[in-house]
Design a protein around this motif. Structure first.
Motif, mmCIF file in Angstrom:
data_model
loop_
_atom_site.group_PDB
_atom_site.id
_atom_site.type_symbol
_atom_site.label_atom_id
_atom_site.label_comp_id
_atom_site.label_asym_id
_atom_site.label_seq_id
_atom_site.Cartn_x
_atom_site.Cartn_y
_atom_site.Cartn_z
ATOM 1 N N VAL A 1 -145.870 28.149 25.040
ATOM 2 C CA VAL A 1 -145.146 27.982 26.373
ATOM 3 C C VAL A 1 -145.372 26.756 26.882
ATOM 4 N N GLN A 2 -146.703 26.358 27.055
ATOM 5 C CA GLN A 2 -147.025 25.218 27.610
ATOM 6 C C GLN A 2 -147.018 23.774 26.641
ATOM 7 N N GLY A 3 -147.131 24.167 25.495
ATOM 8 C CA GLY A 3 -147.189 22.894 24.513
ATOM 9 C C GLY A 3 -146.052 21.672 24.836
ATOM 10 N N ARG A 4 -144.882 22.067 25.111
ATOM 11 C CA ARG A 4 -143.708 21.124 25.315
ATOM 12 C C ARG A 4 -144.162 20.052 26.495
ATOM 13 N N PHE B 1 -134.077 39.036 20.007
ATOM 14 C CA PHE B 1 -133.436 39.703 21.047
ATOM 15 C C PHE B 1 -133.741 39.175 22.244
ATOM 16 N N SER B 2 -135.271 39.289 22.648
ATOM 17 C CA SER B 2 -135.701 39.012 23.793
ATOM 18 C C SER B 2 -135.419 37.386 24.283
ATOM 19 N N GLY B 3 -135.490 36.713 23.133
ATOM 20 C CA GLY B 3 -135.194 35.223 23.480
ATOM 21 C C GLY B 3 -133.775 34.883 23.740
ATOM 22 N N PHE B 4 -133.021 35.441 22.867
ATOM 23 C CA PHE B 4 -131.563 35.305 23.237
ATOM 24 C C PHE B 4 -131.020 35.682 24.461
ATOM 25 N N GLY B 5 -131.715 36.881 25.088
ATOM 26 C CA GLY B 5 -131.308 37.197 26.464
ATOM 27 C C GLY B 5 -131.752 36.315 27.597
ATOM 28 N N LEU B 6 -132.948 35.660 27.125
ATOM 29 C CA LEU B 6 -133.623 34.867 28.346
ATOM 30 C C LEU B 6 -132.704 33.618 28.406
ATOM 31 N N VAL B 7 -132.300 32.943 27.164
ATOM 32 C CA VAL B 7 -131.664 31.615 27.019
ATOM 33 C C VAL B 7 -130.294 31.827 27.281
ATOM 34 N N PHE B 8 -129.553 32.894 27.106
ATOM 35 C CA PHE B 8 -128.311 33.192 27.518
ATOM 36 C C PHE B 8 -128.368 32.992 29.054
ATOM 37 N N ASN B 9 -128.963 33.862 29.661
ATOM 38 C CA ASN B 9 -128.978 33.867 31.301
ATOM 39 C C ASN B 9 -129.493 32.438 31.668
ATOM 40 N N LEU B 10 -130.342 31.823 31.045
ATOM 41 C CA LEU B 10 -130.608 30.419 31.639
ATOM 42 C C LEU B 10 -129.426 29.482 31.468
ATOM 43 N N TYR B 11 -128.665 29.567 30.428
ATOM 44 C CA TYR B 11 -127.769 28.594 30.069
ATOM 45 C C TYR B 11 -126.685 28.892 30.829
ATOM 46 N N LEU B 12 -126.080 29.896 31.356
ATOM 47 C CA LEU B 12 -125.255 30.209 32.188
ATOM 48 C C LEU B 12 -125.408 29.463 33.744
ATOM 49 N N GLN B 13 -126.696 29.679 34.048
ATOM 50 C CA GLN B 13 -127.046 29.314 35.450
ATOM 51 C C GLN B 13 -127.435 27.769 35.375
ATOM 52 N N LEU C 1 -138.353 30.457 21.656
ATOM 53 C CA LEU C 1 -136.805 30.058 21.838
ATOM 54 C C LEU C 1 -136.536 29.476 23.321
ATOM 55 N N GLY C 2 -137.370 30.019 24.441
ATOM 56 C CA GLY C 2 -137.443 29.118 25.676
ATOM 57 C C GLY C 2 -137.596 27.659 25.477
ATOM 58 N N THR C 3 -138.773 27.507 24.677
ATOM 59 C CA THR C 3 -139.148 26.074 24.351
ATOM 60 C C THR C 3 -138.061 25.252 23.586
ATOM 61 N N VAL C 4 -137.723 25.900 22.635
ATOM 62 C CA VAL C 4 -136.413 25.014 21.863
ATOM 63 C C VAL C 4 -135.296 24.662 22.891
ATOM 64 N N PHE C 5 -134.925 25.736 23.753
ATOM 65 C CA PHE C 5 -133.810 25.542 24.505
ATOM 66 C C PHE C 5 -134.463 24.409 25.614
ATOM 67 N N PHE C 6 -135.488 24.435 26.131
ATOM 68 C CA PHE C 6 -135.887 23.558 27.220
ATOM 69 C C PHE C 6 -135.778 22.151 26.877
ATOM 70 N N SER C 7 -136.150 21.883 25.333
ATOM 71 C CA SER C 7 -136.529 20.570 24.981
ATOM 72 C C SER C 7 -135.300 19.755 24.834
ATOM 73 N N THR C 8 -134.091 20.406 24.843
ATOM 74 C CA THR C 8 -132.897 19.485 25.089
ATOM 75 C C THR C 8 -131.944 19.882 26.040
ATOM 76 N N LEU C 9 -132.409 20.587 27.166
ATOM 77 C CA LEU C 9 -131.399 21.170 28.085
ATOM 78 C C LEU C 9 -130.901 20.038 29.016
ATOM 79 N N ASP C 10 -131.853 19.090 29.463
ATOM 80 C CA ASP C 10 -131.527 18.077 30.335
ATOM 81 C C ASP C 10 -130.392 17.057 29.686
ATOM 82 N N THR C 11 -130.528 16.890 28.454
ATOM 83 C CA THR C 11 -129.674 16.069 27.871
ATOM 84 C C THR C 11 -128.088 16.844 27.549
#
Length: 478
Positions: free
Chosen positions: A233-236, A298-310, A429-439
């Motif tokens: 969680v914190q490594g990135r 499944f858990s990572g998918f649900g989290l990332v999907f909700n984060l992507y939408l918002q 999966l949250g870490t993978v998503f946040f790594s390129t979210l800003d770009t």
């Protein structure tokens, strides 16, 4: 003389069922629904909580991870504590602590305090939930027990659909200016009613003699989980320093130590958290691998999907929650289909893996600024159906490969593993998503969902380690 012989030949009349068993069932279901809702609400409210309290993007992950890790640690000992001090007493302790944790979440003034309160919620939720299964087995005669357990499925399914939707509505409604805090404040009246009803209706259970608590085993298992999840969680945010990799390596060493300790405790005649004989069962080891990968995906998918939408598309919390309803409906449908096709055993799980992978792949080209409810709904429905086809037979198939005396330990371990997998999925999966979210938010979501598809393909392969047929008389987790 004849009267004496007659009395000896006549078996004693069975004890009358517990008088308040159906009201007691409603109390147990209320506690389960309250816990399940709080396990899902932060996937929707997380961005709003972070915007209010500050902190890095990892706060959004920790809102879920802290809860699930604490739940895991608590589940490892919660059922055993109910045997030691009495199930009704532990239910009341768990419910009271859960309400207190909810209040602390609602009044939290910073990232650290809300995470600590989520840990408290998870620990006390784990003390509360296992007691219900044990009490249900004691309260209901065999002819009614299946109906009692059957009532849980639809209610849990509705909670899975309603949790994120309720969270989105409460955040958007901003009642009395409370904003996101209302998702936790709502637990106060519900929890207090459940506590009062529990005092009145739950049966008083006596402690079981001779049961001992494997606290060192629980500490080792919890430590190993934390050493693995924390750096993920914190490594990135910290730039992946050397200590993050050292912690992950240390996690493997702790889990090895945990396994050896459990074997030693079992041979010494103690009460281990996990029976040592389970580690020699291919079905159980395959079940651990299959479950960890699936629940993480499944858990990572649900989290990332909700984060992507918002965060990516600018959806409000309520709109994001509504957009995810087809996923939950699909899962309920899939689990319903399982009841009709369970005779096919492992093939059902494999069909679910293929279906879920197809749903995720169908979703990929639909992501983008034009994405809306109706564009995403078919792919989410297919994804959810696949998830339900995996989850529905999972426990019964794995438990078909263990001996009857191992079923209780195996089912409890698999339930705890469900939480561990969820925490890992949120972390990785949250870490993978946040790594390129800003770009590029859409690219970030697609990259993450490609990994989800790969994980479900691994679930398909790991499924070949499981028994071909399900065990229809398997115990429910407790």
């Amino acid at each position: 003389m004849t009267d004496n012989l007659t009395s000896l030949a006549t078996p004693p009349a069975p004890a009358a069922p517990y008088r308040w068993r159906w009201p007691a069932l409603m109390v147990i279901l209320t506690g389960s629904v309250m816990e399940l809702l709080d396990a899902t609400v932060t996937s929707i409210a997380g961005p709003t909580i972070r915007a209010d309290l500050g902190g890095g993007t990892s706060l959004i992950q920790w809102l879920g991870v802290a809860y699930t890790l604490a739940m895991t640690a608590g589940l490892l000992v919660g059922g055993r504590l109910g045997d030691i001090v009495g199930r009704k007493r532990m239910f009341l302790i768990g419910a009271s602590g859960f309400v207190a944790g909810s209040l602390l979440c609602a009044v939290a003034g910073g990232p650290e305090t809300v995470i600590a309160a989520r840990v408290l919620q998870g620990l006390f939720g784990a003390a509360m939930i296992p007691q219900g299964f044990g009490m249900m087995k004691e309260m209901f005669p065999p002819r009614e027990l299946q109906a009692a357990f059957g009532a849980m499925g639809p209610i849990m399914g509705l909670s899975a659909v309603g949790g994120p939707t309720l969270a989105g509505w409460l955040v958007d409604a901003d009642f009395f200016g409370t904003g996101w805090r209302m998702i936790f404040l709502i637990n106060l009246p519900i929890g207090l009613i459940a506590i009062l009803a529990a005092i009145k209706f739950l049966p008083a259970t006596r402690p079981t003699r001779g049961v001992r608590l494997d606290l060192p085993g629980a500490v080792l298992a919890s430590t190993g989980s934390l050493l693995l999840v924390f750096p993920l969680v914190q490594g990135r945010e910290y730039g992946w320093p050397a200590w993050t990799f050292a912690m992950m390596a240390g996690s493997a060493a702790v889990f090895v130590l945990f396994g050896r300790y459990e074997v030693h405790r079992s041979r010494a005649g103690g009460d281990p958290l996990i029976l040592a004989s389970l580690f020699r069962k291919r079905a159980f080891l395959g079940g651990m691998a299959t479950g960890t990968i699936y629940f993480a995906a499944f858990s990572g998918f649900g989290l990332v999907f909700n984060l992507y939408l918002q965060l990516g598309l600018g959806f409000s919390p309520l709109r994001a929650a509504v957009a995810g309803i087809p996923l939950s409906i699909g899962m309920i449908v899939g689990m319903g289909v399982v009841q009709a096709v369970m005779r096919h055993g492992r093939k059902v799980l494999h069909a679910g893996a293929v279906t879920m992978t197809a749903g995720v792949l169908i979703l990929l080209p639909l992501l983008g600024s034009e994405a809306g409810f109706w564009q995403l709904a078919p792919a989410l429905l297919v994804t959810g159906m696949g998830a339900g086809l995996i989850m529905g037979p999972y426990f019964d198939i794995v438990l078909a490969g263990v001996d009857p005396h191992e079923t209780g330990s195996a089912s409890g371990t698999l339930t705890a593993l469900q939480q561990v997998g969820g925490a890992l999925g949120t972390a990785v999966l949250g870490t993978v998503f946040f790594s390129t979210l800003d770009t590029d938010p859409t690219a970030a979501a697609r990259n993450t969902f490609w990994i989800v598809a790969g994980m479900i393909a691994l679930t398909f392969l790991a499924g070949f380690l499981l028994p071909k047929q399900a065990h229809r008389d398997a115990e429910l987790p407790h």
